[in-house]
Design a protein around this motif. Structure first.
Motif, mmCIF file in Angstrom:
data_model
loop_
_atom_site.group_PDB
_atom_site.id
_atom_site.type_symbol
_atom_site.label_atom_id
_atom_site.label_comp_id
_atom_site.label_asym_id
_atom_site.label_seq_id
_atom_site.Cartn_x
_atom_site.Cartn_y
_atom_site.Cartn_z
ATOM 1 N N GLU A 34 0.695 -1.244 -0.117
ATOM 2 C CA GLU A 34 -0.019 -0.054 0.004
ATOM 3 C C GLU A 34 0.853 1.246 -0.049
ATOM 4 O O GLU A 34 1.670 1.390 0.728
ATOM 5 C CB GLU A 34 -0.925 -0.003 1.158
ATOM 6 N N ALA A 35 0.713 2.163 -1.024
ATOM 7 C CA ALA A 35 1.407 3.314 -1.176
ATOM 8 C C ALA A 35 1.170 4.323 -0.034
ATOM 9 O O ALA A 35 -0.447 4.636 0.110
ATOM 10 C CB ALA A 35 1.404 3.847 -2.473
ATOM 11 N N GLU A 36 1.884 5.085 0.535
ATOM 12 C CA GLU A 36 1.357 6.388 1.175
ATOM 13 C C GLU A 36 2.102 7.435 0.405
ATOM 14 O O GLU A 36 3.164 7.630 0.528
ATOM 15 C CB GLU A 36 1.550 6.334 2.494
ATOM 16 N N ILE A 37 1.287 8.471 -0.469
ATOM 17 C CA ILE A 37 2.069 9.435 -0.780
ATOM 18 C C ILE A 37 1.344 11.078 -0.247
ATOM 19 O O ILE A 37 0.601 10.997 0.783
ATOM 20 C CB ILE A 37 1.646 9.467 -2.474
ATOM 21 N N LEU A 211 -5.335 0.493 -15.612
ATOM 22 C CA LEU A 211 -4.620 1.356 -14.321
ATOM 23 C C LEU A 211 -4.513 2.736 -14.894
ATOM 24 O O LEU A 211 -3.880 3.696 -14.167
ATOM 25 C CB LEU A 211 -3.593 0.521 -13.781
ATOM 26 N N GLY A 212 -4.474 2.903 -16.003
ATOM 27 C CA GLY A 212 -4.032 4.372 -16.788
ATOM 28 C C GLY A 212 -2.679 4.695 -16.727
ATOM 29 O O GLY A 212 -2.270 5.946 -16.927
ATOM 30 N N PHE A 329 1.277 9.301 -10.808
ATOM 31 C CA PHE A 329 0.253 8.954 -9.616
ATOM 32 C C PHE A 329 -0.253 7.659 -10.070
ATOM 33 O O PHE A 329 -0.641 6.882 -9.223
ATOM 34 C CB PHE A 329 -0.716 10.020 -9.910
ATOM 35 N N PHE A 330 -0.607 7.371 -11.357
ATOM 36 C CA PHE A 330 -1.196 6.069 -11.845
ATOM 37 C C PHE A 330 -0.222 4.937 -11.761
ATOM 38 O O PHE A 330 -0.611 3.881 -11.522
ATOM 39 C CB PHE A 330 -1.731 6.344 -13.418
ATOM 40 N N ILE A 332 2.179 4.599 -9.745
ATOM 41 C CA ILE A 332 2.273 4.490 -8.343
ATOM 42 C C ILE A 332 1.167 3.415 -7.915
ATOM 43 O O ILE A 332 1.192 2.310 -7.160
ATOM 44 C CB ILE A 332 2.354 5.503 -7.347
ATOM 45 N N LYS A 333 -0.115 3.603 -8.230
ATOM 46 C CA LYS A 333 -1.068 2.721 -8.240
ATOM 47 C C LYS A 333 -1.009 1.310 -8.775
ATOM 48 O O LYS A 333 -1.192 0.361 -8.496
ATOM 49 C CB LYS A 333 -2.383 3.295 -8.742
ATOM 50 N N GLU A 336 1.588 -0.796 -6.705
ATOM 51 C CA GLU A 336 0.783 -1.628 -5.658
ATOM 52 C C GLU A 336 0.400 -3.080 -6.179
ATOM 53 O O GLU A 336 0.660 -4.226 -5.713
ATOM 54 C CB GLU A 336 -0.386 -1.116 -5.319
ATOM 55 N N ILE A 361 3.635 13.661 -8.523
ATOM 56 C CA ILE A 361 2.543 12.980 -7.698
ATOM 57 C C ILE A 361 1.839 13.664 -6.609
ATOM 58 O O ILE A 361 0.461 13.462 -6.702
ATOM 59 C CB ILE A 361 3.037 11.749 -7.171
ATOM 60 N N ASP A 362 2.582 14.454 -5.880
ATOM 61 C CA ASP A 362 1.855 15.218 -4.821
ATOM 62 C C ASP A 362 1.148 16.475 -5.242
ATOM 63 O O ASP A 362 0.469 16.859 -4.635
ATOM 64 C CB ASP A 362 3.023 15.254 -3.579
ATOM 65 N N PHE B 24 -9.965 3.929 -21.341
ATOM 66 C CA PHE B 24 -9.713 4.041 -19.954
ATOM 67 C C PHE B 24 -10.012 5.425 -19.325
ATOM 68 O O PHE B 24 -9.887 6.377 -19.803
ATOM 69 C CB PHE B 24 -8.168 3.489 -19.823
ATOM 70 N N ALA B 76 -8.347 2.400 -12.310
ATOM 71 C CA ALA B 76 -7.605 3.620 -12.342
ATOM 72 C C ALA B 76 -8.170 4.874 -11.461
ATOM 73 O O ALA B 76 -7.819 5.719 -11.033
ATOM 74 C CB ALA B 76 -7.252 4.244 -13.576
ATOM 75 N N LEU B 102 -3.560 12.850 -0.389
ATOM 76 C CA LEU B 102 -2.502 14.001 -0.469
ATOM 77 C C LEU B 102 -2.072 14.496 0.968
ATOM 78 O O LEU B 102 -0.969 14.797 1.360
ATOM 79 C CB LEU B 102 -2.569 14.709 -1.512
#
Lengths: 363, 133
Positions: A34-37, A211-212, A329-330, A332-333, A336, A361-362, B24, B76, B102
């Motif tokens: 699980e990522a935490e950003i 997942l984009g 961002f995608f 990182i998803k 996982e 990402i942030d 997508f 997504a 965030l």
């Protein structure tokens, strides 16, 4: 039996900034990740609502600090699209050259970080040494290095100086030689590097697109998709370049894609520099601009994938809402998903191969 | 080429099912239409083969911001919906892991991208949970 939980990051040099992963492990196999950003969240979208359109330019550079030129290009194109402005042919050529500079510089940082993560410190120095070649040229053109506020709505801030074309060609030839003679042997023909990355972190084709995931990461999974070809902007329809696609989807393929893209970018820069036309580099426009109420979408192929900016304007001199669609961002998803069933030791090669930048990402 | 389509918020899942094979999810753009008392949600889909876009626009009430999640249809959407929750406080019913993404989990000041969110000194000087001795 429940496995252990270990935290990776947020303060670790290999996590490419401040990224934290919570891994549930059994033995040394990752069961769940699980990522935490958000450690670098600076509220860039909120800031866009506070400053005028032109004053937002320096902010754009810091969203994505590794390839700042590409983000400047994206934002400038967005404003031009919203105002319905056509820029001059010379500005288009200059922008293309600068965008490809950004791509090469980003991929060199990728190689440097990848090498360092796998204990190949020499590659870190070599790749950054090559990047310095381009940095010097960008400094000469724009006056800035990491965050050159160079591309602006209406064109670019300064024209190319006399004789800079020869310097660019010279640097490109040097870089081409170095890529072939140094980096290919240090990275992709290196048997230790192959052993650490081949078959590691496989991202399947269906997963990638659902997942984009876009850009080089998607092209390493067999998705032939490049926005420069799909919806050509600037002068990309006049240029002859290939889009490297690999089917394996592992960390090694993601590295190969970037390596090939550097070579293609060198070709693009050489061709564009030779054919650069004369003319204006900037259309005069006021510093405070008002954009009529509209919903404008601009998507471009940055080194990290398809980044989009969506502007909702309301007729004033400030944005009503600016959404930045980040590509990492995608990724990182997707990471996982990739990590499930992998060994912990493979965590760093996988992370490095996806090339995330936390600033983007942030936001 | 961009196709704009306005739908009712209840029809979202049905519309999303139809797009599943060819498209997508590119992004979810939330706009706070505070004068009308509504949130505008734009679901932007991109064709898998070419650069065609579909923009599904829907409105939900600002004082009851609830809409069905599409994160099981489009994986997504997971992070994008979490971001919309984080920044605007929109509840996506059916989302498995709806929490802040965030901002810090202990962020006490509400939803920053709403238009009635004012940045004051208390927010500027907030440093998170007090970890001093």
């Amino acid at each position: 039996m429940n496995g252990f939980e270990i935290n990776v990051g947020p303060a670790h040099p290999s996590t490419h900034g401040v990224l934290k992963f919570k891994l549930t492990i059994e033995g040394d196999t990752i069961k769940k990740a699980e990522a935490e950003i958000g450690f670098l969240h600076r509220g860039k979208e909120k800031a866009a609502e506070d400053v005028t359109y032109m004053s937002y330019l320096p902010f754009v550079d810091k969203i994505e600090y590794v390839s700042a030129l590409n983000m400047e290009l994206l934002y400038s194109s967005l404003i031009e699209k919203a105002l319905n402005i056509q820029i001059s042919e010379r500005a288009k050529y200059i922008r293309t050259i600068m965008a490809e500079f950004g791509r090469i510089m980003n991929h060199l940082v990728f190689l440097a970080a990848f090498g360092e993560d796998l204990g190949l410190i020499s590659e870190f120095f070599w790749a950054l040494r090559e990047r310095e070649l381009l940095m010097d040229i960008i400094e000469e053109i724009s006056g800035g290095r990491l965050a050159p506020v160079y591309i602006r709505p209406g064109g670019v801030f300064f024209d190319f100086k006399e004789g800079i074309e020869n310097k660019i060609i010279e640097a490109m030839e040097k870089l081409e030689y170095k890529i072939k003679e140094v980096h290919e042997y240090a990275i992709i023909k290196n048997s230790i590097f192959k052993a650490r990355t081949k078959g590691v972190g496989i991202l399947k084709k269906e997963d990638a697109i659902n997942l984009g995931v876009t850009g080089p990461n998607a092209r390493a999974s067999g998705i032939n998709r490049d926005y420069r070809k799909l919806n050509p902007y600037l002068i990309y329809d006049k240029l002859d370049f290939k889009v490297p696609v690999f089917d394996e989807g592992d960390a090694y393929a993601r590295c190969l894609v970037r390596m090939e893209e550097i070579k293609e970018s060198i070709k693009i820069i050489k061709e564009a520099t030779k054919n650069i036309p004369k003319g204006d580099y900037l259309i005069k426009m006021p510093w405070i601009i008002k954009i009529p109420p509209a919903y404008t979408i601009e998507i471009q192929e940055t080194p990290r994938g398809e980044i989009g900016m969506i502007l909702v304007s309301d007729g004033s001199e400030r944005a009503y809402r600016l959404k930045i669609r980040s590509a990492s961002f995608f990724a990182i998803k997707a990471m996982e998903k990739i990590l499930e069933g992998e060994k912990i030791a493979n965590f760093y090669p996988i992370l490095a191969s996806l090339d995330p930048v936390m600033g983007e990402i942030d936001r | 080429m961009i196709n704009y389509k306005e739908i009712k918020s209840e029809e979202l899942r049905k519309e999303a099912e139809e797009l599943k094979d060819k498209y997508f999810l590119f992004s979810i753009i939330v706009v706070d239409r505070i004068n009308e008392g509504k949130f505008e949600l734009n679901y932007l889909f991109e064709n898998k083969e070419n650069a065609d876009l579909i923009n599904l626009k829907t409105f939900i009430l600002r004082n009851d911001p609830k809409i069905d999640s599409i994160s099981d249809i489009f994986p997504a959407a997971d992070y994008e919906e979490r971001e919309a929750y984080d920044m605007f406080g929109i509840i996506f019913t059916g989302h498995k892991n709806l929490k802040r993404i965030l901002l810090p989990e202990d962020w006490p000041f509400g939803y920053p991208l709403r238009k009635d969110f004012v940045i004051n000194d208390e927010i500027r000087n907030w440093t998170g949970t007090d970890l001093r001795w």
